[in-house]
Design an enzyme around this catalytic site. Structure first.
Site, short mmCIF file in Angstrom:
data_model
loop_
_atom_site.label_atom_id
_atom_site.label_comp_id
_atom_site.label_asym_id
_atom_site.label_seq_id
_atom_site.Cartn_x
_atom_site.Cartn_y
_atom_site.Cartn_z
CG ASP A 127 30.57 53.83 -2.07
OD1 ASP A 127 29.95 53.20 -1.19
OD2 ASP A 127 30.13 54.02 -3.22
CG ASP A 275 25.06 64.14 -13.96
OD1 ASP A 275 25.34 63.45 -14.96
OD2 ASP A 275 25.82 65.03 -13.52
#
Length: 532
Positions: A127, A275
């Site tokens: 990105d 996460d």
């Protein structure tokens, strides 16, 4: 004045009680850390095969060589079971954003895996908006020419930040298993060979490895970070696993079973700790996390204060966001009560800083109100009841940084001396971060949204390495840093007040708070100059 005195006492005492209960729950994890964990049997091999296997490269071909499956056990952790009779296909995802200084190092490390080259692919989820894009393109070209299955995947829009990149990247992954590494990691060549065998247990959804520190000895700041992280990657993770509690995938240096990602609802970008979020969801869906204390994955620690604080902000705010999102699901699940309590402590861990902050701030007026409270029979000896929390913390950090698997080969006397020197400074640093982290926690619980701010890394591994560029550093002074300077003065005043009143009940506490806030303020301002 009497009402004010009792209000201050109530807030201080409640904060101290919260901290003590949390510390005792952590001590329970230390107890489980010291226990034997469940035995892991090596997977069955085909008839006539060796009792165990390891990989060996010879003249470009992959062969299997025998090794023993008799395995020593340390802190409940088995060495990796024998390699499976087949090598499942693995996708290695590298989600990155503007990582000019470290991405090349990571790609080289992943390309060096001693896993059959035709059984894994490398997806760089890029990105980036700077020169990193061109650097990655060159690396991809280089390794594709040498037969690697490697791609640079660039999205049209950076939606959902890291979680969005992983979500979109999963749709393109061909692997039955997905390994994930942040840009600042340098995994060992044996990483896949040592983690994939654990998936022969069909209930294992994630295998997480221990973070090691490439630049732990770079500065006092990196040493104190390592001291803190070592607790999570020893006592907390192993203790939760041995106790049958919910664990955490740490965002990197681990492998997911693709089916576990899907069962948990996939990567979701509504928290800054995607996460932890997916870890809880996948475990509630029936999968478990296997933590490997004996398998280390080296990574670079932040070397300047403002980068460290931005990382702390993301972790603390994300933890609060995940608690807000997932605690109802935990308590409506079929988990046993003890597991729910430990999961709650895990999800609320970032909140400890809020109560440390309140405890510190309200201890100063309490110092000056002791005489008022004494008229009602209150004794300052009452606070001795809370020493159990401090003793628990000392024991946990001692075990994690002196007695753990990672320290077995180190000089014992040197490790003890280092711990005795660093631990008081760690307490000061942690308390000095309480204002900064409390703001992050409150933002998380309020539901205030903010972008995923990456922690810049600069390929610094030894004390000889220096920051070669100001790129990625911010040079703006914020109100929180000013507040840290004010609080330093506030607690210095409290130290003076202790001697003036001849009441030294809080003098060590206030001295550590003054040191912590002062150090955070000093290094935050000093390191702002690096960006100018």
């Amino acid at each position: 004045m009497t009402v004010v005195a009792f209000v201050v006492l109530a807030i201080y005492t409640f904060s101290l009680l919260y901290i003590t209960v949390y510390c005792l729950l952590q001590f329970n994890l230390l107890y489980h850390y010291k226990q034997e964990g469940p035995t892991v049997e090596p997977p069955a091999l085909p008839a006539g095969a060796a009792t165990g296997t390891s990989l060996k490269r010879s003249t470009g071909a992959t062969t299997l060589t025998a090794y023993t499956t008799k395995q020593p056990r340390i802190s409940g952790i088995d060495l990796a079971p024998a390699a499976p009779p087949r090598f499942p296909f693995v996708t290695v995802q590298l989600p990155i954003y503007n990582e000019l200084y470290v991405i090349g190092r990571l790609i080289d490390a992943v390309a060096a895996f001693d896993y059959p080259r035709d059984r894994y692919e490398i997806h760089i989820l890029d990105d980036s908006t700077d020169e990193t894009v061109a650097l990655v393109a060159e690396k991809v070209k280089y390794y594709r020419a040498r037969g690697y299955q490697i791609k640079q995947i660039i999205r049209a829009e950076r939606q959902g930040y890291k979680a969005g990149a992983l979500r979109d990247g999963t749709q393109l992954a061909g692997g039955e298993f997905i390994a994930i590494f942040d840009a600042d990691f340098v995994p060992e060549p044996s990483f896949l060979r040592r983690t994939i065998p654990y998936f022969t247990d069909p209930t294992v959804g994630v295998v997480q490895t221990r973070w090691e520190h490439l630049n732990e000895d770079y500065s006092l700041i990196t040493r104190l970070q390592a001291l803190q992280l070592n607790v999570h990657f020893t006592v907390e993770q192993v203790g939760r696993m041995n106790g049958g509690h919910l664990l955490q995938f740490n965002g990197t240096a681990g492998v997911w079973r693709r089916a576990a990602i899907d069962a948990g609802g996939g990567w979701q970008p509504d928290t800054l700790t995607e996460d932890l979020d997916l870890s809880i969801r996948s475990q509630l869906a029936g999968y478990k996390i296997r933590y490997l204390e004996r398998v280390g994955s080296p990574a670079e620690l932040p070397v300047e204060m403002n980068s460290f604080k931005s990382q702390q902000h993301r972790w603390m705010k994300g933890g609060a966001e995940t608690a807000r999102k997932m605690l109802p699901d935990v308590w409506h699940s079929e988990l046993a009560l003890g597991h729910k309590v430990q999961a709650t402590a895990h999800l609320l861990a970032s909140s400890i800083f809020l109560f440390v902050f309140l405890c510190g701030v309200f201890s100063v007026p309490l110092l000056f109100l002791f005489s008022e409270l004494a008229q009602y029979g209150f004794s300052k000896n009452f606070f001795a009841l809370f020493l159990a929390g401090l003793l628990s913390v000392i024991g946990i950090y001692y075990v994690a940084n002196v007695q753990s698997v990672a320290n077995k080969e180190k000089n014992f006397a040197k490790s003890v001396f280092k711990f005795v020197f660093l631990f008081p400074l760690f307490l000061a640093l942690s308390m000095g971060l309480s204002l900064h982290n409390s703001v992050a926690v409150l933002q998380g619980y309020r539901g205030k949204k903010s972008p995923f701010v990456r922690t810049p890394k600069f390929n610094i591994s030894t004390v000889r390495d220096k920051l070669k560029s100001k790129k990625y550093l911010s040079g703006k002074l914020n109100l929180i840093t000013v507040g840290e300077g004010v609080l330093c003065v506030y607690f210095l005043f409290a130290v003076w007040g202790a001697f003036y009143l001849q009441n030294t009940t809080f003098v060590v506490f206030h001295a550590l708070l003054a040191l912590g806030y002062g150090a955070i303020f000093f290094f935050s301002v000093k390191h702002l100059g690096l960006a100018k």
